[in-house]
Scaffold this active site. Structure first.
Site, PDB file in Angstrom:
ATOM      1  N   HIS A   1      86.106  22.071 -15.536  1.00  9.87           N
ATOM      2  CA  HIS A   1      85.682  23.433 -16.151  1.00  9.87           C
ATOM      3  C   HIS A   1      85.923  23.193 -17.680  1.00  9.87           C
ATOM      4  O   HIS A   1      86.714  22.423 -18.082  1.00  9.87           O
ATOM      5  CB  HIS A   1      86.423  24.468 -15.650  1.00  9.87           C
ATOM      6  CG  HIS A   1      87.904  24.639 -15.925  1.00  9.87           C
ATOM      7  ND1 HIS A   1      88.596  24.929 -17.087  1.00  9.87           N
ATOM      8  CD2 HIS A   1      88.979  24.181 -15.296  1.00  9.87           C
ATOM      9  CE1 HIS A   1      89.721  24.928 -17.103  1.00  9.87           C
ATOM     10  NE2 HIS A   1      90.170  24.195 -15.917  1.00  9.87           N
TER      11      HIS A   1
ATOM     12  N   CYS B   1      93.290  20.687 -13.195  1.00 10.86           N
ATOM     13  CA  CYS B   1      91.884  20.544 -13.176  1.00 10.86           C
ATOM     14  C   CYS B   1      91.232  19.345 -14.310  1.00 10.86           C
ATOM     15  O   CYS B   1      92.326  18.881 -14.962  1.00 10.86           O
ATOM     16  CB  CYS B   1      91.414  21.835 -13.662  1.00 10.86           C
ATOM     17  SG  CYS B   1      91.368  23.323 -12.683  1.00 10.86           S
TER      18      CYS B   1
END
Length: 385
Positions: A341, A358
């Site tokens: 992301h 992430c």
């Protein structure tokens, strides 16, 4: 028949009667002497013992010479230093109500639980109780027995009604409108990293900063004042890392592109997000052809990005983290809560920071294009080259 005076038979009868009377009086005196001796013996025996209360017999009579006369009253013994009464449950998993709220409030005071109470003795509460017990040398059952409760009460203050029922009140102001300086820059850079503040870091607590603080507080059920108290500061610090000098003084981060390493063999067939930890790059590869390359960063040592072969199982262009409340634009989830992301913090601070696991991308437009190409089910390979 009458007997003349000097009759020998009469004299004999008188003698016999005298002997009998004397014998009777002697027996009576002897019996009285024995009784006195018995009484004296009982009194001496009793005085030699401790002066403890005498337990009555089942008939209500008292026997000063019986074994019961030396027994103490039937009061419970005092436990010794090494002796503890059997633990009795006070609160246990599944219990609900006000006393559970009190338990949770007291555990919060010792940093074992969050401030917000639920009134439900759930798995989180049990884990906190077990941690408290382990820390204090109590058997870690996760159940609050009498010993655990007494120890917890002794170490904490009785919570108020508002504390138990999540009626929060703002604390003293640490930073507020009109303040200036490095602390304000730190605050603004942190708010910027989780997208509550846009524009340059000014070092002045202006109306824009106040609005950003209000938004942050409302999102996290903190009393909305627009001023930073200790509760607001602690929550903000828990969600962010210390900003760099560049982030606090609006210095441009290094945006030079990384040089990709060798393409992993697993990336040469099909549609693959090929993520190289060594070169810190992500390449979008279709049938062995690299169509896009983006710089990325990964999780810290305490929250590493997993390596292996995965698949995109969910995509959300406007995702917001449930754990941290920060925006995660163009999220493509591939392993549990880990996703590729966009990260405004990566864009602002570069590699001075890290993710919570992430794969962060700092090129917003590049990731927006990639998001439009990827489909659920596409392969994700994360590796060291």
């Amino acid at each position: 028949m009458t007997h003349p005076p000097g009759d020998p038979m009469r004299a004999l009868r008188v003698l016999l009667m005298t002997i009998l009377v004397v014998a009777g009086l002697g027996a009576a005196a002897y019996g009285a002497g024995v009784a006195v001796q018995h009484y004296e013996h009982g009194r001496e025996t009793a005085s030699a013992r401790d002066p403890l209360p005498v337990a009555p017999s089942s008939t209500g009579a008292t026997d000063p010479t019986s074994e019961q006369s030396s027994a103490p009253p039937s009061t419970p013994p005092t436990p010794s230093e090494t002796e503890r009464p059997d633990p009795q449950p006070v609160l246990e998993p599944g219990t609900e109500g006000e006393q559970v709220r009190e338990l949770q409030s007291r555990l919060f005071q010792l940093a074992w639980l969050p401030e917000t109470t639920t009134g439900k003795y759930d798995a989180t509460t049990r884990k906190a109780v077990a941690g408290f017990q382990t820390k204090r040398g109590i058997e870690a059952t996760g159940v609050v027995d009498q010993h655990t409760w007494r120890r917890l009460v002794a170490m904490t203050e009785t919570p108020t009604h508002d504390q138990m029922f999540n009626v929060l009140h703002p604390g003293p102001t640490l930073l507020g409108p009109g303040d200036e300086g490095t602390d304000v820059r730190d605050l603004q850079a942190r708010l910027q990293s989780i997208q509550w503040l846009t524009g340059d870091v000014s070092g002045t607590y202006d109306s824009t900063t106040e609005q950003a603080v209000e938004g942050f507080q409302a999102k996290r059920a903190i009393p909305v004042t627009g001023e930073v108290d200790q509760r607001t500061m602690d929550r903000l610090h828990a969600m962010t890392v210390a900003p760099t000098h560049a982030a606090m003084f609006n210095e441009a981060p290094d945006t030079g592109s990384n040089t990709p390493g060798t393409l992993d063999a697993r990336c040469r067939t099909g549609r693959v997000l090929c993520i190289d930890k060594t070169s810190q790059t992500l390449r979008w590869v279709v049938d062995g052809k690299v169509l896009k390359t983006l710089d990325v960063r990964f999780g810290a040592s305490y929250s590493p990005t997993r390596e292996g072969v995965f698949h995109v199982y969910n995509m959300d262009a406007d995702h917001v983290s449930h754990l941290y409340g920060s925006a995660m634009p163009y999220s493509m989830f591939f392993s549990g809560g880990q996703a590729v992301h966009y990260s405004s913090d990566f864009a602002a601070r570069g590699y001075a920071g890290a993710s919570h696991g992430c794969v962060n991308v700092r090129d917003y437009d590049g990731l927006a294009w990639l998001f439009g190409q990827v489909r659920v089910g596409d392969e994700v390979v994360v590796y060291w080259s």
